[in-house]
Scaffold this active site. Structure first.
Site, PDB file in Angstrom:
ATOM      1  N   ASP A  95      31.505  37.977 -38.250  1.00 25.63           N
ATOM      2  CA  ASP A  95      29.989  38.143 -38.597  1.00 25.63           C
ATOM      3  C   ASP A  95      30.520  39.879 -39.049  1.00 25.63           C
ATOM      4  OD1 ASP A  95      27.694  39.152 -38.244  1.00 25.63           O
ATOM      5  OD2 ASP A  95      27.411  38.387 -35.746  1.00 25.63           O
ATOM      6  N   ASP A 196      25.142  38.905 -41.393  1.00 24.88           N
ATOM      7  CA  ASP A 196      23.954  39.941 -40.755  1.00 24.88           C
ATOM      8  C   ASP A 196      22.795  40.234 -41.999  1.00 24.88           C
ATOM      9  OD1 ASP A 196      23.330  41.301 -38.262  1.00 24.88           O
ATOM     10  OD2 ASP A 196      23.290  42.752 -39.465  1.00 24.88           O
ATOM     11  N   GLU A 248      22.022  35.106 -42.748  1.00 21.07           N
ATOM     12  CA  GLU A 248      21.036  35.283 -41.455  1.00 21.07           C
ATOM     13  C   GLU A 248      19.816  36.106 -42.951  1.00 21.07           C
ATOM     14  OE1 GLU A 248      19.163  38.710 -37.288  1.00 21.07           O
ATOM     15  OE2 GLU A 248      21.191  39.332 -38.956  1.00 21.07           O
ATOM     16  N   HIS A 322      22.091  36.034 -29.625  1.00 28.38           N
ATOM     17  CA  HIS A 322      21.918  37.015 -29.131  1.00 28.38           C
ATOM     18  C   HIS A 322      20.649  37.724 -29.531  1.00 28.38           C
ATOM     19  CE1 HIS A 322      22.874  38.000 -33.196  1.00 28.38           C
ATOM     20  NE2 HIS A 322      23.165  39.621 -33.515  1.00 28.38           N
ATOM     21  N   ASP A 323      20.126  37.850 -30.067  1.00 30.92           N
ATOM     22  CA  ASP A 323      18.577  38.389 -30.319  1.00 30.92           C
ATOM     23  C   ASP A 323      17.761  37.773 -30.276  1.00 30.92           C
ATOM     24  OD1 ASP A 323      20.124  40.034 -32.019  1.00 30.92           O
ATOM     25  OD2 ASP A 323      19.865  39.414 -33.945  1.00 30.92           O
TER      26      ASP A 323
HETATM   27  C1  GLC Z   1      21.047  41.256 -37.242  1.00 26.85           C
HETATM   28  C2  GLC Z   1      22.204  41.417 -35.323  1.00 26.85           C
HETATM   29  C3  GLC Z   1      21.036  41.853 -34.877  1.00 26.85           C
HETATM   30  C4  GLC Z   1      20.932  44.075 -35.223  1.00 26.85           C
HETATM   31  C5  GLC Z   1      20.939  43.665 -36.665  1.00 26.85           C
HETATM   32  C6  GLC Z   1      21.276  44.912 -37.221  1.00 26.85           C
HETATM   33  O1  GLC Z   1      19.720  40.941 -36.790  1.00 26.85           O
HETATM   34  O2  GLC Z   1      21.667  39.915 -35.162  1.00 26.85           O
HETATM   35  O3  GLC Z   1      22.318  42.369 -33.883  1.00 26.85           O
HETATM   36  O4  GLC Z   1      21.057  44.790 -34.567  1.00 26.85           O
HETATM   37  O5  GLC Z   1      20.954  42.364 -37.626  1.00 26.85           O
HETATM   38  O6  GLC Z   1      22.350  44.943 -37.856  1.00 26.85           O
END
Ligand code: GLC
Length: 548
Positions: A95, A196, A248, A322-323
């Site tokens: 990641d 990310d 993402e 995980h979110d």
């Molecule tokens: C992404 C991650 C999340 C994190 C955010 C800031 O959305 O998946 O867990 O809090 O980015 O890095």
């Protein structure tokens, strides 16, 4: 490399398997569980960040991009993991958090100390006046997105937590540093990368949000996004034959994603978009509950499946990460129909066009954590919103209920391996409370069950690996107006799949042209194919035929 036959498994390392009793999952713990993953059949493991971090946001506040947090292990442990995974045909995906760093990162610390070079790594602006930030943007974790630093007499931008300072991608030095980090991991044998919130790196402008909201229209899919991604691709992973990359994409658009993940765009291999997971947000607000709008969800799947397919671009398919709260609790029924609905959701997703991601525990139907007290929560977003919602006048019970439905910690509790102490996750004290139902829902029990969810995932993964129809077939929506069934076909040459999924407990009637179909997969033992079918609670069936 073709990646169309791959399935990725996501490990939240802090919660997967602890090997040394400190209550944290670690790399050696993952090594112990590789055989399990091999049996499941996955090809890649995506790990959430494991490098040094103050853990304000569980590793997404990166202090050091190149060194493992010792609680996860060492480079030697990682090398062993990498060798052992390779023996089992499993690749690793890391990641990369490049929108921001922790304020504990050396760059930020040097900037704080007045080093002009590093001040230019971050987004600093003058306030509108004493004590007034440069604009009204709100952080995604609540409160202003700006923090004042007296030594600079300026504010820095943090779209996330106040300890996560946004990097300034207009600075070529920053872009070079990020490519160097990717190259560092490539030199250690990592060829898979998840980026990310990568569609937030190019800020359009810094004006006030007219809606007094978080300002997302000014920094989402910004004007230089595609340029930066192409540059990063060229300077790093694009040099690998066998890379696998996913971005993402927060609040993105289809128009942008066909480019991010277009076959010939030289940006990324695929994208995570989240629209299908916002269908239970009332008025688009995460913390306002409503039942999932099923018709909206169907429309979104159709839009993205067809839109991406027409543009030769590739989706990442997922319900969980995980979110997100656990899908079986959110879109299924984690009580009476836990197995049926977990399998139905899996089938509905895995038979679509794209690369499926399985989030740890999903393959055994893990439900939400259902914490009952705020002290059980560790997630900074959850603890922040708890205070904000109380301040807004909601009652404690109401807010706890909202968190039970929406908190990211629902997905972050330890993996449930056995019915024993701490579900076999740790001999010590877990860093976060175990989810309440681990004695009932765990790998040991699930695998012993007849027709387990695990076995269902094994079949779906096997189908993805072996059937060109699943990999490449054209996605064709059917029964679009049906109010409880999500259905589609996949078509390749003379072969065809028909996938029917009842998303509800209530039986659902469907009429199909059953001629020539055989049942390839179902979550009920005795599904019979006929023109008029009544799908039982959460019944899900994959039919196959070869057309003459
Ligand atoms: C992404 C991650 C999340 C994190 C955010 C800031 O959305 O998946 O867990 O809090 O980015 O890095």
């Amino acid at each position: 490399m073709s990646f169309k036959d791959k399935v990725v498994y996501q490990i939240y390392p802090k919660s997967f398997q602890d090997s040394d009793g400190d209550g944290w999952g670690d790399i050696r713990g993952v090594i112990q569980r590789l055989d399990y993953l091999h049996e499941l059949g996955i090809n890649y493991i995506w790990f959430n960040p494991m490098t040094v971090s103050p853990q304000r946001d569980n590793g997404y506040d990166v202090q050091d991009y190149r060194t493992f947090d010792p609680r996860y292990g060492t480079m030697e442990d990682f090398e062993e993991l990498s060798r052992e995974a390779a023996k089992r045909g499993i690749g690793l995906m890391f990641d990369m958090v490049f929108n921001h760093t922790s304020t504990e990162h050396e760059w930020f610390q040097k900037a704080l100390a007045g080093d002009e070079k590093y001040k230019k790594y971050y987004i600093l602006r003058k306030g509108k006046g004493p004590g007034v930030p440069p604009n009204n943007w709100q952080s995604k974790f609540g409160g202003s997105a700006w923090e004042y630093v007296e030594a600079w007499d300026a504010w820095y931008l943090h779209l996330y937590d106040v300890t996560q300072a946004d990097l300034d991608w207009t600075n070529p030095e920053v872009r070079r540093e990020c490519a160097d980090i990717v190259n560092y991991w490539r030199s250690h044998g990592v060829h898979g990368f998840r980026f990310d919130v990568i569609n937030l790196i190019s800020k359009r402008s810094f004006e006030d949000d007219p809606n007094n909201y978080d300002g997302r229209q000014f920094y989402t899919d910004g004007p230089m996004e595609h340029v930066y991604l192409k540059e990063l691709n060229q300077a790093s992973f694009g040099q690998d034959e066998d890379h696998l990359t996913v971005g993402e994409m927060s609040s993105t658009t289809l128009e942008n994603c066909v480019q991010y993940a277009g076959e010939d765009s030289n940006e990324l291999d695929m994208v995570f978009s989240f629209h299908h997971l916002k269908v239970d947000y009332k008025n688009q607000m995460k913390w306002e509950l409503q039942d999932a709008d099923f018709m909206a969800m169907k429309k979104l799947f159709t839009k993205w499946q067809i839109g991406m397919q027409e543009a030769h671009a590739w989706n990442a398919l997922f319900w969980n990460c995980h979110d997100q709260p656990r899908s079986v609790s959110r879109f299924g029924n984690d009580d009476r129909y836990r197995r049926e609905s977990a399998k139905m959701l899996a089938t509905a997703l895995h038979m679509m066009r794209g690369i499926p991601y399985v989030y740890m525990g999903e393959e055994i139907g893990m439900p939400n954590a259902y914490f009952t007290d705020i002290s059980q929560y560790r997630d900074v977003e959850s603890t922040n919103i708890y205070k904000i919602l109380l301040d807004e006048g909601k009652s404690k019970e109401e807010v706890l209920h909202i968190l039970q439905e929406r908190s990211r910690d629902n997905a972050r509790t330890p993996m449930q391996w056995t019915s024993g102490k701490n579900a076999g996750f740790t001999q010590g004290t877990p860093w976060i409370t175990m989810a309440s139902r681990y004695e009932e829902v765990n790998v040991e029990k699930e695998r012993a069950a007849k027709d387990s969810i695990f076995a269902h995932y094994q079949k779906l993964i096997e189908m993805r690996k072996t059937m060109p129809l699943v990999q490449d077939g054209l996605y064709v929506p059917v029964l679009e107006e049906h109010e409880s069934v999500f259905a589609y076909k996949r078509v390749l040459g003379d072969e065809e799949l028909l996938v029917l999924n009842n998303f509800y407990e209530t039986p659902a009637d469907v009429t199909i042209d059953a001629k020539g179909y055989t049942v390839l997969l179902s979550n009920y033992a005795d599904t019979a194919v006929q023109d008029a079918m009544t799908l039982r609670p959460y019944e899900s069936v994959v039919l196959y035929r070869r057309n003459a």
